[in-house]
Design an enzyme around this catalytic site. Structure first.
Site, mmCIF file in Angstrom:
data_model
loop_
_atom_site.group_PDB
_atom_site.id
_atom_site.type_symbol
_atom_site.label_atom_id
_atom_site.label_comp_id
_atom_site.label_asym_id
_atom_site.label_seq_id
_atom_site.Cartn_x
_atom_site.Cartn_y
_atom_site.Cartn_z
ATOM 1 N N LYS A 113 0.989 -1.178 0.200
ATOM 2 C CA LYS A 113 0.202 -0.313 -0.101
ATOM 3 C C LYS A 113 0.937 1.492 0.062
ATOM 4 O O LYS A 113 1.865 1.329 0.849
ATOM 5 C CB LYS A 113 -0.646 0.036 1.533
ATOM 6 C CG LYS A 113 -1.849 -1.033 1.017
ATOM 7 C CD LYS A 113 -2.727 -0.801 2.761
ATOM 8 C CE LYS A 113 -3.862 -2.284 2.617
ATOM 9 N NZ LYS A 113 -5.006 -1.930 1.713
ATOM 10 N N ASP A 118 -8.555 -3.310 10.104
ATOM 11 C CA ASP A 118 -8.627 -5.024 8.717
ATOM 12 C C ASP A 118 -9.230 -5.932 9.191
ATOM 13 O O ASP A 118 -8.928 -7.161 9.391
ATOM 14 C CB ASP A 118 -7.551 -4.126 7.957
ATOM 15 C CG ASP A 118 -7.901 -4.829 6.338
ATOM 16 O OD1 ASP A 118 -9.254 -5.425 6.594
ATOM 17 O OD2 ASP A 118 -7.122 -5.746 6.052
ATOM 18 N N ARG A 174 -9.729 -12.468 1.922
ATOM 19 C CA ARG A 174 -10.519 -13.878 1.467
ATOM 20 C C ARG A 174 -9.577 -14.647 0.920
ATOM 21 O O ARG A 174 -10.417 -16.314 1.429
ATOM 22 C CB ARG A 174 -11.187 -13.216 0.114
ATOM 23 C CG ARG A 174 -9.624 -13.203 -1.293
ATOM 24 C CD ARG A 174 -9.646 -12.226 -2.466
ATOM 25 N NE ARG A 174 -10.276 -11.014 -2.084
ATOM 26 C CZ ARG A 174 -10.827 -9.505 -3.237
ATOM 27 N NH1 ARG A 174 -10.568 -10.273 -4.292
ATOM 28 N NH2 ARG A 174 -10.852 -8.944 -2.805
#
Length: 518
Positions: A276, A287, A351
């Site tokens: 990032k 997060d 995910r």
């Protein structure tokens, strides 16, 4: 984890009298005329003669004739329009309780004015209490560094109601919300993966929830291969090593519903090898909001102990670090379900963690009574772009048939924890299709989800395939309802992930749906 206790008052005259135990009266109403108490109306109208703000904004009045000598009038605005909902009352309650706290109150009483004859406001008083607790919460780091009783001085919140209020249910929900805020909102060293697990163990000690923590690297590498890949660059730093936390609650009596929840607990997300940049790493200690919400809901169950409900949660507490052993794009990693996953972008790490957790929960679901599976995560910027501050519920076919998302949304509206339903389409599955025989699925594209078409839906398709849940569609012998819950837009107040307070979404909606009152 102290928080303001809820106490119901049924006699308003006694409750607001100067010699009562309450030290402030907070009135939440559309206008003075909607207040059904002549004494309060007289006090407010008398002050209105010298203060034109009254009725337009929240105002504290000195009133020797009411409890504690403090009277706060917080106008809630219109409640009659199609767009108005119970959050009007929640917003006013937040402002009012903070004003009462700053004035020195420690035990304020909430009083509601007349409400529209609509089911939309049936839980308005309870929502006001939850909103007040939300406003009063201070971060864990602040409570540990400073005097907790000084920065969180309010001990009890009174609720005037002519009808019964289940305070046990309400405080069980708030206990879970508070745990969720603590886990989500705490900085990445204080709430690293091992510390996250330890905080959960402390929260559930001597409770109705069993806690098991997996810390062995070899077991995690074998049984949670995608999760371990995300954590790979962190394993050489002991305080950052990954954890899987399993929580189990079994209510008394015959089980009628089994809930299986996977929580994304990225304690800090650097983005990994797809680093990032441009300041986008700030706030990434939050997060872990999905895992925090899952733990919070489980604590609500532990506190209230509803009958007929079984819940199993698996939380992946992982740091997505950058380093010499970081996983990279183009790697092909088999999931726990045996699906060969090609990594598209290491910043799409959540995910991967969820897929392995869901695969384990899928195995639990095979032998469960009326199972429903959920993944809860701060997953995509697209969810925030598409729905703003609302939780996104993405359903598979079985969950859609069971009306899972709509029921959560309907109850969320009533309890001030709103959401929007979304559904999986063929384009979502096509998006993650394999491009060669070398792999079975692509984890993501290499662009921001916020500017990717169906950016919050296609990750749910990935989760279905990578976890093996695609073998349990409506046409299968054993359909399994699965709902992916994306709280990237709803997980903090106002969308500022670095500084805003965690909202604890969707703990209240889950409790309203699956934690029936006694």
């Amino acid at each position: 984890m102290a928080f303001p206790q809820a106490k119901v008052e049924h006699d308003l005259l006694c409750a607001i009298s100067p010699d009562s135990t309450w030290d402030a009266v907070i009135v939440l109403a559309s206008d003075v005329n909607s207040i059904d108490n002549p004494k309060l109306v007289q006090q407010i109208m008398q002050h209105q003669k010298v203060d034109a703000r009254i009725g337009r904004e929240t105002v504290l009045m000195v009133s020797p004739d009411v409890a504690g000598g403090r009277l706060v009038f917080a106008p809630v605005g219109s409640l009659q329009r199609d767009m108005d909902d119970v959050r009007r009352i929640a917003d006013a309650a937040k402002q009012a309780v903070l004003m009462a706290r700053e004035a020195g109150a420690m035990n304020p009483l909430l009083v509601l004015g007349a409400l529209p004859d609509s089911s939309a406001f049936v839980h308005a008083l309870e929502v006001a209490y939850l909103a007040a607790c939300q406003a009063l919460w201070q971060p864990l780091e602040a409570r540990e560094a400073l005097n907790e009783s000084e920065i969180e001085p309010i001990k009890t919140i009174g609720l005037y109601s002519a009808s019964p209020v289940d305070c046990d249910w309400l405080m069980a929900v708030e206990a879970g919300r508070r745990l969720a805020r603590d886990l989500c909102g705490t900085e990445p060293e204080r709430m690293s993966p091992p510390q996250f697990a330890e905080y959960c163990q402390l929260a559930f000690a001597d409770s109705a929830v069993k806690v098991a923590v997996i810390s062995d690297d070899a077991i995690l590498r074998r049984d949670y291969p995608l999760l371990h890949a995300v954590a790979r660059a962190s394993t050489h730093v002991e305080r950052h090593q990954p954890r899987v936390i399993r929580l189990e609650y079994t209510g008394q009596g015959a089980i009628e519903n089994t809930l299986l929840l996977a929580g994304k607990g990225i304690t800090f997300d650097t983005g990994g090898a797809d680093l990032k940049t441009d300041g986008h790493m700030a706030g990434m200690s939050r997060d872990k909001g999905g895992a925090a919400a899952v733990a919070g809901f489980m604590l609500s169950l532990a506190k209230y102990q509803p009958k007929g409900v079984k819940a199993i949660a698996e939380i992946g507490a992982v740091r997505n670090s950058i380093g010499s052993d970081a996983f990279v794009a183009d790697e092909i990693i088999p999931s726990h379900a045996g699906v060969r996953v090609r990594i598209g972008n290491t910043d799409a790490e959540g995910r991967l963690v969820l897929a392995d957790l869901l695969s384990h929960l899928r195995e639990d679901a095979l032998h469960a009574v009326s199972p429903s599976l959920f993944s809860v995560a701060t997953l995509t910027g697209h969810a925030a772009r598409a729905y703003g501050p609302y939780t996104a519920y993405v359903e598979n076919g079985a969950a859609r048939q069971a009306d899972c998302g709509n029921k959560l949304c309907e109850l969320g509206d009533l309890w001030g924890d709103p959401g929007e339903t979304s559904r999986l389409r063929r384009e979502d599955y096509d998006f993650v299709r394999p491009r060669s025989k070398a792999d079975d699925i692509l984890s993501s594209n290499n662009g921001p989800s916020a500017v990717t078409a169906r950016g919050h839906q296609f990750p749910a398709a990935f989760l279905c395939i990578a976890s093996g849940l695609d073998k349990h569609e409506l046409s299968s012998e054993l359909p399994l309802p699965y709902t992916h819950v994306d709280i990237a837009g709803s997980g903090v107040e106002g969308g500022d992930w670095q500084h805003s307070k965690p909202s604890a979404a969707p703990v209240t909606a889950l409790a309203a749906r699956y934690m029936p009152k006694g």
